[in-house]
Design an enzyme around this catalytic site. Sequence first.
Site, mmCIF file in Angstrom:
data_model
loop_
_atom_site.group_PDB
_atom_site.id
_atom_site.type_symbol
_atom_site.label_atom_id
_atom_site.label_comp_id
_atom_site.label_asym_id
_atom_site.label_seq_id
_atom_site.Cartn_x
_atom_site.Cartn_y
_atom_site.Cartn_z
ATOM 1 N N HIS A 1 134.128 147.200 -55.383
ATOM 2 C CA HIS A 1 135.467 146.697 -55.083
ATOM 3 C C HIS A 1 135.583 145.231 -55.478
ATOM 4 O O HIS A 1 134.645 144.637 -56.027
ATOM 5 C CB HIS A 1 135.841 146.951 -53.619
ATOM 6 C CG HIS A 1 134.932 146.299 -52.600
ATOM 7 N ND1 HIS A 1 134.788 144.934 -52.505
ATOM 8 C CD2 HIS A 1 134.126 146.833 -51.652
ATOM 9 C CE1 HIS A 1 133.955 144.646 -51.528
ATOM 10 N NE2 HIS A 1 133.522 145.783 -50.996
ATOM 11 N N HIS B 1 132.707 142.682 -54.804
ATOM 12 C CA HIS B 1 131.565 142.741 -55.741
ATOM 13 C C HIS B 1 131.956 142.122 -57.083
ATOM 14 O O HIS B 1 131.168 141.424 -57.714
ATOM 15 C CB HIS B 1 131.117 144.186 -55.971
ATOM 16 C CG HIS B 1 130.825 144.941 -54.718
ATOM 17 N ND1 HIS B 1 131.464 146.108 -54.383
ATOM 18 C CD2 HIS B 1 129.974 144.675 -53.698
ATOM 19 C CE1 HIS B 1 131.012 146.538 -53.223
ATOM 20 N NE2 HIS B 1 130.113 145.686 -52.778
ATOM 21 N N CYS C 1 121.163 147.847 -37.138
ATOM 22 C CA CYS C 1 122.443 148.189 -37.762
ATOM 23 C C CYS C 1 122.145 148.608 -39.191
ATOM 24 O O CYS C 1 121.678 147.802 -39.996
ATOM 25 C CB CYS C 1 123.416 147.019 -37.735
ATOM 26 S SG CYS C 1 124.891 147.382 -38.733
ATOM 27 N N CYS D 1 124.087 146.704 -41.970
ATOM 28 C CA CYS D 1 123.496 145.391 -42.302
ATOM 29 C C CYS D 1 122.087 145.550 -42.855
ATOM 30 O O CYS D 1 121.564 144.631 -43.464
ATOM 31 C CB CYS D 1 123.382 144.493 -41.079
ATOM 32 S SG CYS D 1 124.920 143.954 -40.365
ATOM 33 N N CYS E 1 127.356 146.008 -33.259
ATOM 34 C CA CYS E 1 126.901 145.072 -34.276
ATOM 35 C C CYS E 1 127.895 143.916 -34.389
ATOM 36 O O CYS E 1 129.097 144.144 -34.482
ATOM 37 C CB CYS E 1 126.791 145.800 -35.616
ATOM 38 S SG CYS E 1 126.724 144.668 -37.017
ATOM 39 N N HIS F 1 129.648 144.391 -38.020
ATOM 40 C CA HIS F 1 130.410 145.610 -38.309
ATOM 41 C C HIS F 1 131.174 146.182 -37.122
ATOM 42 O O HIS F 1 131.984 147.094 -37.294
ATOM 43 C CB HIS F 1 129.488 146.686 -38.891
ATOM 44 C CG HIS F 1 128.970 146.338 -40.253
ATOM 45 N ND1 HIS F 1 127.810 145.627 -40.440
ATOM 46 C CD2 HIS F 1 129.491 146.548 -41.480
ATOM 47 C CE1 HIS F 1 127.625 145.445 -41.736
ATOM 48 N NE2 HIS F 1 128.622 145.971 -42.397
ATOM 49 N N LYS G 1 140.538 142.254 -43.309
ATOM 50 C CA LYS G 1 139.173 142.370 -43.785
ATOM 51 C C LYS G 1 139.084 143.520 -44.799
ATOM 52 O O LYS G 1 139.683 144.575 -44.604
ATOM 53 C CB LYS G 1 138.263 142.641 -42.584
ATOM 54 C CG LYS G 1 136.831 142.436 -42.922
ATOM 55 C CD LYS G 1 135.953 142.514 -41.693
ATOM 56 C CE LYS G 1 134.529 142.489 -42.217
ATOM 57 N NZ LYS G 1 133.622 143.430 -41.774
ATOM 58 N N LYS H 1 135.892 149.566 -46.152
ATOM 59 C CA LYS H 1 136.091 150.944 -46.586
ATOM 60 C C LYS H 1 136.553 151.800 -45.405
ATOM 61 O O LYS H 1 137.483 152.591 -45.517
ATOM 62 C CB LYS H 1 134.778 151.472 -47.158
ATOM 63 C CG LYS H 1 134.889 152.822 -47.805
ATOM 64 C CD LYS H 1 135.441 152.716 -49.215
ATOM 65 C CE LYS H 1 135.885 154.098 -49.686
ATOM 66 N NZ LYS H 1 136.690 154.061 -50.884
#
Length: 463
Positions: free
Chosen positions: A18, A21, A126, A129, A143, A146, A290, A293
Site C-alpha cells: 500500500h 510501503h 503480538c 508486531c 497490544c 494494534h 490510520k 487493512k
Amino acid sequence: MEKFYITTPIYYPNDIPHIGHAYTTLAADISARWNRLRGKRVFFLTGTDDHGKKIAQAAEKENKNPKEFTDNLTLKFKEAWKKLNIDYDRFIRTTDKDHEEVVIDILKKVYNKGDIYKGEYEGFYCTACEAYYTEKDLEEGCCPVHKTKIEKLKEKSYFFRLSKYQDKLLDLYKKNPDFILPKDKRKEIINRVKEGLKDLSISRTSFDWGIPLPFDKEHVCYVWFDALFNYYSATREKGKEEFWPTDIHFIGKDILWFHAVYWPAFLLSAGIDLPKKIFAHGWWTFNKEKISKSRGKVINIDELIAIAGVDSARYFLFRETSFGKDGDFSEKALIERHNNELADKLGNLVSRVSALIERHGIDKTDNSLLKKLNLKKIEILFDNYEFDKVLNEIFGFIDICNEYVQSKKIWETKDKKALYELKESILKISELLWPFIPESAEKIKHHFSAEKIKKSKILFKKI
Ligand code: ME8
C-alpha cells in the site's frame, strides 16, 4: 568514485503493498537517483521479509504453504515498484539461499562468542508486531500498537545478551550524532535505552517457518534477527562487498527501535562495521484515519496511480509533508497539487517556452537567469533528506522562469536570447526533478535537447 548504499525495510509479504510501503521505497528511489546523478556508485536494496509467525498464519488462512504464499505476494511488490518507476538494484527475500547462509553463519559466530544462551520466555506476544510485550506495556490487555487482544506465551527460547550492549549503544549514539535521524527521534531512543535493556528472545518453537538455529534445530530464528541481516547479506555477494556499511537505512518510525537498538547490537556482537545512518520517516494517514487493512482504510498502488498518474503521486508524497513528519493523504490534496503546481507552473512553463522557441528560435548567450537557481542550497537539502524543501526551491525557480517570460514580454519582443536562457533553465529543472518525477523529467529533457524545438504536448492534464 564514491559508493552509496541505501536500503528500505523488507516488507512483510502478507498482503499487497500500500501507499505506506510505496512511500519508503520511493524515498529510497529518489535518493538513489540523486546520488547516481552526482556520479556515485549506488546500490539500492529492497525486498521482503518472508519468515515468521505473521506470514505462517496468513498463509495458513489461505491454505497455502508459506513459500508458495510469499512467492505470489512478492511478485505483487515487484509489480508495484515497476509501476511506480522504482529502479532498485536487488530485491532480496529472506528465503533467498545466500541470505539464509549468512544468518546461519552469524548465529554460529554470536553463539560461540557466548552472546546467545538458553532460557525460558514468558510474555505477551503480538504477532502483528512480531514482538513480545510485558504486562505493563499492554493497554487493557491489548497490544499498544494494534489494539488487538494479545496472547500470553511461554516457551523455551534462546536469548541474545542485549543488556551487555547498553553502554556500547549509548556510546555509539553519543559519538555519532547523525546515526539516528531526525534528531527528535534520536532523543527518544537514547532515553529508552538509558532505562535499561533486557536480553532478547531470538528463537521460537511454536511454529517452524523460519531459519533453524544451527546449534538447536528444534528452534527457528526470531524473524527480526533474520530480517535485519538482509542489509548485510546482500553485500556478501561477489562484487558487492565494497558497499558495506550501509550509508542510509530508510524506515518508518514504527520500526526505529528494532533498527536503532537491536540491529547495531547484533552487529557489534558479530564484529561487523555499523551502518552510518538510520532515517525514520513519519506516518501517513488516509483522510485523517490510520491506514489499516482490518479497518478498510488502505490505498493500494493502483489506486494511488489512478488519481493523477505516477509522477503526480511521487511528487505529492514528497511535497506535501517533510520527510520525518507525519502526513495526511487525500485525493483532493493530490489533485490540487497536480493542477496548481505540476500543470499550472511546470507544465505551463514547458508549453509556453517550447511554443515561443518553435516560433522565434534561440540565440546563445550568458545565462543570468540560471544564476537565480541556488544549486548549492538544493544539494545540501537533498543530502539532508529535506525533499519538500528541495521541491520548494525548484518550484520557486520555476516561478522565476514564468515571471521572466511575462516581464520580458517575449511574445512581443521575440527575444531569442531570453529564450535561450529559458531553455537552459528548463533543462536544469528537468535534471533536478528527475529523481522525483523521472518520466516527465525525461520527456522534458528529450524535448528541449532537440535540434529544432517544437511546441510540446501537454505534460500534466488538469483534472
Ligand atoms: O515492519 N505511513 O514490515 P512492514 C508510512 N518486515 N510508512 C508506512 C506506513 C504508513 N502508514 N505503513 C507502512 C516490517 N509503512 C518488517 C521490516 S526490516 C529489516 C523488517 C512503511 O510490512 C514504513 O516504511 O510492516 C514501515 O517501516 C514499513 O512500511 C513496515 O512494513
